[in-house]
Design a protein around this motif. Structure first.
Motif, PDB file in Angstrom:
ATOM      1  N   PRO A   1      -8.953   5.417   0.874  1.00  0.00           N
ATOM      2  CA  PRO A   1      -8.768   5.473   2.464  1.00  0.00           C
ATOM      3  C   PRO A   1      -9.027   4.179   2.747  1.00  0.00           C
ATOM      4  N   HIS A   2      -8.141   2.888   3.334  1.00  0.00           N
ATOM      5  CA  HIS A   2      -8.554   2.115   3.889  1.00  0.00           C
ATOM      6  C   HIS A   2     -10.109   1.438   4.974  1.00  0.00           C
ATOM      7  N   SER A   3      -9.826   2.781   5.320  1.00  0.00           N
ATOM      8  CA  SER A   3     -11.227   2.989   6.333  1.00  0.00           C
ATOM      9  C   SER A   3     -11.999   2.900   5.807  1.00  0.00           C
ATOM     10  N   ALA A   4     -12.289   3.986   4.307  1.00  0.00           N
ATOM     11  CA  ALA A   4     -13.534   4.405   3.005  1.00  0.00           C
ATOM     12  C   ALA A   4     -14.093   2.556   2.184  1.00  0.00           C
ATOM     13  N   GLY A   5     -12.996   1.799   2.369  1.00  0.00           N
ATOM     14  CA  GLY A   5     -13.266   0.384   1.788  1.00  0.00           C
ATOM     15  C   GLY A   5     -12.410   0.766   0.472  1.00  0.00           C
ATOM     16  N   GLY A   6     -11.467   1.403   0.451  1.00  0.00           N
ATOM     17  CA  GLY A   6     -10.408   1.265  -0.259  1.00  0.00           C
ATOM     18  C   GLY A   6      -9.143  -0.083   0.059  1.00  0.00           C
ATOM     19  N   PRO A   7      -7.985  -0.297  -0.852  1.00  0.00           N
ATOM     20  CA  PRO A   7      -7.216  -1.003  -0.480  1.00  0.00           C
ATOM     21  C   PRO A   7      -6.433  -0.847   0.412  1.00  0.00           C
ATOM     22  N   THR A   8      -5.488  -1.677   0.710  1.00  0.00           N
ATOM     23  CA  THR A   8      -4.472  -1.584   2.281  1.00  0.00           C
ATOM     24  C   THR A   8      -3.673  -0.731   0.863  1.00  0.00           C
ATOM     25  N   ALA A   9      -2.606  -0.674   2.215  1.00  0.00           N
ATOM     26  CA  ALA A   9      -1.079  -0.108   1.547  1.00  0.00           C
ATOM     27  C   ALA A   9      -0.482  -1.138   0.526  1.00  0.00           C
ATOM     28  N   ARG A  10       0.164  -2.563   1.593  1.00  0.00           N
ATOM     29  CA  ARG A  10      -0.005  -3.597   0.536  1.00  0.00           C
ATOM     30  C   ARG A  10      -0.372  -3.960  -0.699  1.00  0.00           C
ATOM     31  N   GLN A  11      -1.773  -3.849  -0.873  1.00  0.00           N
ATOM     32  CA  GLN A  11      -2.288  -3.408  -1.399  1.00  0.00           C
ATOM     33  C   GLN A  11      -2.114  -2.685  -3.081  1.00  0.00           C
ATOM     34  N   GLN A  12      -1.350  -1.493  -2.785  1.00  0.00           N
ATOM     35  CA  GLN A  12      -1.318  -0.767  -3.672  1.00  0.00           C
ATOM     36  C   GLN A  12      -0.086  -0.789  -4.536  1.00  0.00           C
ATOM     37  N   ARG A  13       0.686  -1.677  -3.326  1.00  0.00           N
ATOM     38  CA  ARG A  13       2.422  -1.683  -3.712  1.00  0.00           C
ATOM     39  C   ARG A  13       2.000  -2.145  -5.409  1.00  0.00           C
ATOM     40  N   PRO A  14       3.131  -1.454  -6.367  1.00  0.00           N
ATOM     41  CA  PRO A  14       3.305  -2.433  -7.709  1.00  0.00           C
ATOM     42  C   PRO A  14       4.623  -2.581  -7.373  1.00  0.00           C
TER      43      PRO A  14
END
Length: 365
Positions: free
Chosen positions: A151-164
């Motif tokens: 999740p983005h709160s844990a340092g992961g990418p945002t939803a936009r960054q994950q979108r293929p």
């Protein structure tokens, strides 16, 4: 035999894949990031499973690494892989361990594609890109498992960054260049792997000027390590005014993140008919014994790429020499009419082979 990247009319971007326990032993002589042959295998597997259904042909693959965590011990100059303990034998003794190197990766994959779906509307292209991403999530990538993104709160990418995304390339020229500049910014921060055959051959020529017997293996090893040499100069002592000898230590590695990489295989045997070799895993496919082939790669920031062709790797097969290798055109190949001895032909020469393969394939040099 392809000598340049096959035609592509679009790119399929699968961003921020979180891969757990990918294979870190990329060849008998190197470790670290998985070999490009593994990612080309992923590309071919996707095409066989989904290409006909989605109307896409996959002609090249590029990789951008955003993070990595090698599963090795820490501390000191010598490291070892963290290995899992196998169940004990029936008599209670410890079972033998087959060394397996593992690495956790955060990467983006960029596929060069051709297909009629590229001419469809944005919603259709997005559906196709998501279908590929969903299918890839259930596959092995370089021997590793694709994990859900943090999740983005844990340092992961945002939803936009994950979108293929499935993006048409557009006509060559200023419009394509402008579009690529926008795409490459989405891959930051990260590093893209490109081929640097030219550095290997240039360094080989430099070594041969001082040591005529130097081989491509010597050049490869020399560029795969830091060699510090003492530089002696005469300087004036500020207190006494006398000339004294000063020693500074310098290394001669080129600038950049240069790494030794495997780039394919060289034939050690003739091509056997299906089922002719006992114990082969696939008895319906031709069989050949091969040896790994090595060259140099470089990790560079995507913003330094000038076109998507600089990023993509593709397969190349030279039947007369039995060379199967992964190519990348970050440095342009030599002209087709160049003579083998022409310095301009150096990037197209086969990269170095281990001694066993050299004995079997003298014509490669």
């Amino acid at each position: 035999m392809p000598t340049e990247l096959p035609t592509i009319t679009g790119v399929l971007v699968i961003p921020r894949l979180r891969i757990q326990n990918a294979n870190a032993i990329s060849s008998p002589l190197t470790w670290g990031a998985p070999a490009m042959s593994a990612l080309l295998g992923t590309m071919h597997s996707l095409e066989r499973r989904l290409g006909a259904e989605l109307g896409l042909n996959f002609n090249g693959v590029g990789v951008i690494c955003h993070g990595h965590e090698a599963q090795t011990t820490e501390g000191g100059f010598t490291r070892a892989f963290r290995l899992s303990r196998n169940p004990v034998n029936a008599d209670g003794s410890s079972a033998s361990i087959v060394e397996e190197g593992r690495i956790h990766l955060d990467i983006s994959l960029v596929f060069g594609v051709v297909g009629t779906v590229l001419g469809e509307d944005d919603a259709t292209r997005q559906r196709v890109a998501q279908t590929v991403a969903d299918h890839l999530a259930g596959m092995r990538v370089a021997g590793g498992s694709v994990m859900p993104a943090l999740p983005h709160s844990a340092g992961g990418p945002t939803a936009r960054q994950q979108r293929p995304q499935l993006l048409p390339l557009g006509p060559e020229g200023a419009e394509q260049t402008k579009a690529f500049r926008s795409w490459r910014l989405r891959w930051l921060p990260g590093f893209a792997l490109v081929s640097r055959d030219d550095l290997l051959h240039n360094h080989h020529a430099k070594l041969q000027a001082a040591q005529p017997g130097a081989s491509l293996l010597d050049a490869w090893l020399d560029l795969s390590r830091l060699n510090y040499r003492a530089q002696r100069t005469q300087v004036e002592n500020p207190r006494t005014g006398e000339l004294v000898e000063a020693v500074t230590w310098q290394h001669d590695r080129p600038a950049g993140w240069i790494v030794p990489i495997p780039v394919g295989y060289a034939a050690l045997s003739p091509l056997y008919e299906p089922g002719e070799v006992a114990g082969a895993r696939d008895r319906s496919t031709h069989f050949r014994f091969v040896e790994s082939v090595y060259s140099l790669g470089q990790w560079i920031s995507p913003h330094r790429l000038t076109s998507v062709q600089d990023l993509l790797w593709y397969g190349d097969h030279d039947e007369p020499t039995g060379l199967y290798r992964c190519r990348n055109d970050y440095r342009a190949p030599a002209p087709a009419d160049a003579e083998p001895g022409d310095p301009a032909c150096a990037p197209m020469l086969p990269v170095f082979l281990p001694p066993a393969a050299q004995a079997q394939q003298p014509s490669l040099f």
